[in-house]
Design an enzyme around this catalytic site. Structure first.
Site, PDB file in Angstrom:
ATOM      1  CB  SER A   8      -0.929  -0.066   1.204  1.00 54.63           C
ATOM      2  OG  SER A   8      -2.094   0.629   0.937  1.00 54.63           O
ATOM      3  CE  LYS A  44       0.024   5.080  -2.094  1.00 56.77           C
ATOM      4  NZ  LYS A  44      -0.974   4.416  -2.845  1.00 56.77           N
ATOM      5  CD1 TRP A  60      -7.861   3.417  -1.774  1.00 57.50           C
ATOM      6  CD2 TRP A  60      -9.618   4.235  -2.881  1.00 57.50           C
ATOM      7  NE1 TRP A  60      -7.927   4.760  -1.524  1.00 57.50           N
ATOM      8  CE2 TRP A  60      -8.987   5.287  -2.192  1.00 57.50           C
ATOM      9  CE3 TRP A  60     -10.748   4.515  -3.662  1.00 57.50           C
ATOM     10  CZ2 TRP A  60      -9.444   6.604  -2.249  1.00 57.50           C
ATOM     11  CZ3 TRP A  60     -11.206   5.831  -3.713  1.00 57.50           C
ATOM     12  CH2 TRP A  60     -10.562   6.850  -3.016  1.00 57.50           C
ATOM     13  CG  HIS A  70      -5.742  -2.487   0.679  1.00 55.71           C
ATOM     14  ND1 HIS A  70      -4.867  -2.453  -0.381  1.00 55.71           N
ATOM     15  CD2 HIS A  70      -5.283  -1.560   1.573  1.00 55.71           C
ATOM     16  CE1 HIS A  70      -3.936  -1.545  -0.143  1.00 55.71           C
ATOM     17  NE2 HIS A  70      -4.158  -1.001   1.037  1.00 55.71           N
TER      18      HIS A  70
HETATM   19  C1  GCU Z   1      -5.303   4.952   1.623  1.00 57.10           C
HETATM   20  C2  GCU Z   1      -4.721   5.649   0.424  1.00 57.10           C
HETATM   21  C3  GCU Z   1      -3.971   4.680  -0.465  1.00 57.10           C
HETATM   22  C4  GCU Z   1      -2.983   3.880   0.339  1.00 57.10           C
HETATM   23  C5  GCU Z   1      -3.687   3.229   1.486  1.00 57.10           C
HETATM   24  C6  GCU Z   1      -2.794   2.463   2.456  1.00 57.10           C
HETATM   25  O1  GCU Z   1      -6.350   4.128   1.234  1.00 57.10           O
HETATM   26  O2  GCU Z   1      -5.765   6.291  -0.246  1.00 57.10           O
HETATM   27  O3  GCU Z   1      -3.303   5.364  -1.501  1.00 57.10           O
HETATM   28  O4  GCU Z   1      -2.302   2.958  -0.473  1.00 57.10           O
HETATM   29  O5  GCU Z   1      -4.326   4.219   2.263  1.00 57.10           O
HETATM   30  O6  GCU Z   1      -1.644   2.793   2.608  1.00 57.10           O
HETATM   31  O7  GCU Z   1      -3.327   1.566   3.118  1.00 57.10           O
END
Ligand code: GCU
Length: 425
Positions: A265, A269, A356, A406
């Site tokens: 998540s 990144k 998402w 997720h």
């Molecule tokens: C939020 C965010 C995502 C990210 C996520 C996470 O949902 O919008 O971009 O990847 O958090 O880190 O769990």
């Protein structure tokens, strides 16, 4: 009150009839049939308009060009100033986890004199392997104590998000232990002969709007000669991974040529940016990194550039925000971030319930990057369409989508470990 509710209902109803041209401003979409056509920047097209012909041109011209676009637009400057590696073994137990592992807890100091600026790394090494071992390293979300219910793990003293298990007043407590254990199948990793290492990303910068004030963007600004606004939280987290890598170079138990970097998540990144910036990471796993990570921003599905920048303005460079309403003109997209991994083995994974992150966008991005791997004689993903659930595809670039939400699950880790086995054994 009632009137304002009616207005909100009317507004949201009209938003769902958005037409293609205004699609960029619409919050989010999960309907494939509504995705306007989009064009990805050609990852092999150089600034002079010519196509990259070979790996040398990629390394000398195109890769640096794309990397700088990322620095400028999305992640900010990555500090390259070398700092001496200073660390302290806080704890070591050769009989951890019922004698199967050696547990080390190492404090890596990031500032030459200020001992409050550090990242604590927890490492489990398999006891049945006598030589230097490959390692899977990745950040955790709420403190090292969260990855295992192991009373020997020191509780993080840092600020932790309020939703972390057992947290009281944003601090970890004994009941925080093991809160993320399902995301870290330590025994499974050790059974492949690999070590596992983790650190809490909040050691570098707390993940909130004021985090930069107490994180390394402030405490290291004079040392690294970079102002807080020249980079961002993602940059700070990525930078920390490079410093952990510096430590690995000093640890004879770790096979420095086989360091796999994993991130889930937001931490996916950050991991992608770290691996883009630091080629010492030999294998990269993006677990549902989504928007601003592996997925395609120009594909209007799931989270958008606009939403991510509104919700988490501290994550990315200021310039990125300017593209919220015009992703069409973004010179970069997820496949280009992935291209910075080439030719290293790369695994991109999605979950069906994680709309998402846009699983299909992640697939298309991973598929597209195969063109760069081909320059190095490597094969990416041959499949033309999304594979079925639990059917991994690809070679040096690999992809799967699993059922469920997720998360990072045992199934995901099993694929990553097999992938590493295939590359390394
Ligand atoms: C939020 C965010 C995502 C990210 C996520 C996470 O949902 O919008 O971009 O990847 O958090 O880190 O769990």
């Amino acid at each position: 009150m009632i009137l304002s509710r009616i207005i909100i209902i009317i507004l949201s109803a009209s938003a769902s009839f958005v037409n293609k041209s205004s699609a960029q401003t619409y919050p989010s979409n999960t309907d494939e049939s509504k995705i306007p056509s989009y064009t990805l920047p050609d990852v092999l097209k150089m600034k002079n308009g010519k196509a990259v012909k070979n790996a040398q041109q990629w390394d000398a011209i195109q890769r640096p060009y794309i990397y700088h676009l990322y620095e400028e637009i999305q992640f900010g400057r990555y500090p390259l100033k070398k700092i001496p590696v200073k660390y302290r073994m806080l704890e070591k137990d050769e009989h951890a986890l019922d004698g199967t592992a050696t547990r080390k807890q190492v404090r890596i100091y990031l500032h030459p004199t200020d001992t409050t600026v550090y990242v604590d790394v927890l490492i489990y090494l398999p006891n049945n392997v006598k030589k230097a071992v490959p390692v899977f390293v990745g950040y955790n979300f709420s403190g090292n104590n969260e990855i295992q219910n192991d009373p020997g793990i020191m509780l993080t003293q840092r600020w932790v998000p309020v939703k972390s298990r057992g947290a009281v007043n944003n601090r970890a407590t004994d009941s925080s232990r093991g809160g993320e254990a399902t995301q870290w199948p330590v025994q499974e990793i050790l059974s492949h002969g690999y070590a596992v290492a983790t650190a809490y990303y909040g050691d570098l910068e707390p993940d909130n709007a004021d985090g930069w004030k107490t994180g390394i963007r402030s405490t290291l600004k004079n040392i690294l000669k970079i102002q807080p606004e020249e980079w961002d939280a993602m940059g700070a987290w990525a930078y920390g991974l490079s410093r952990i890598m510096d430590y690995f170079e000093k640890d004879a138990a770790i096979n420095i040529n086989k360091v796999a970097l994993i991130g889930h998540s937001r931490l996916g990144k950050a991991a992608l940016w770290a691996a883009a910036s630091d080629k010492r990471f030999a294998l990269i796993v993006s677990n549902e990194s989504g928007e601003g990570g592996a997925t395609l921003s120009k594909r209007w599905y799931g989270e958008t550039v606009k939403i991510i920048n509104q919700k988490f303005p501290w994550w990315f460079a200021a310039k990125y925000k300017a593209y919220g309403d015009k992703t069409d003109s973004l010179p970069i997209d997820g496949h280009m971030l992935l291209s910075l991994m080439a030719p290293r083995p790369l695994y991109v994974a999605s979950a069906a319930g994680d709309t998402w992150s846009d699983p299909k966008g992640e697939f298309l991005s991973a598929k597209e990057v195969g063109r760069v791997y081909a320059l190095f004689g490597k094969t990416g993903i041959e499949a033309d369409s999304m594979p079925a659930l639990h059917q991994p595809v690809g070679h040096t670039v690999r992809y799967h989508i699993r059922a469920g939400k997720h998360d990072v699950m045992l199934y995901d880790w099993q694929q990553y470990l097999q992938f590493a086995d295939k590359q390394w054994k």
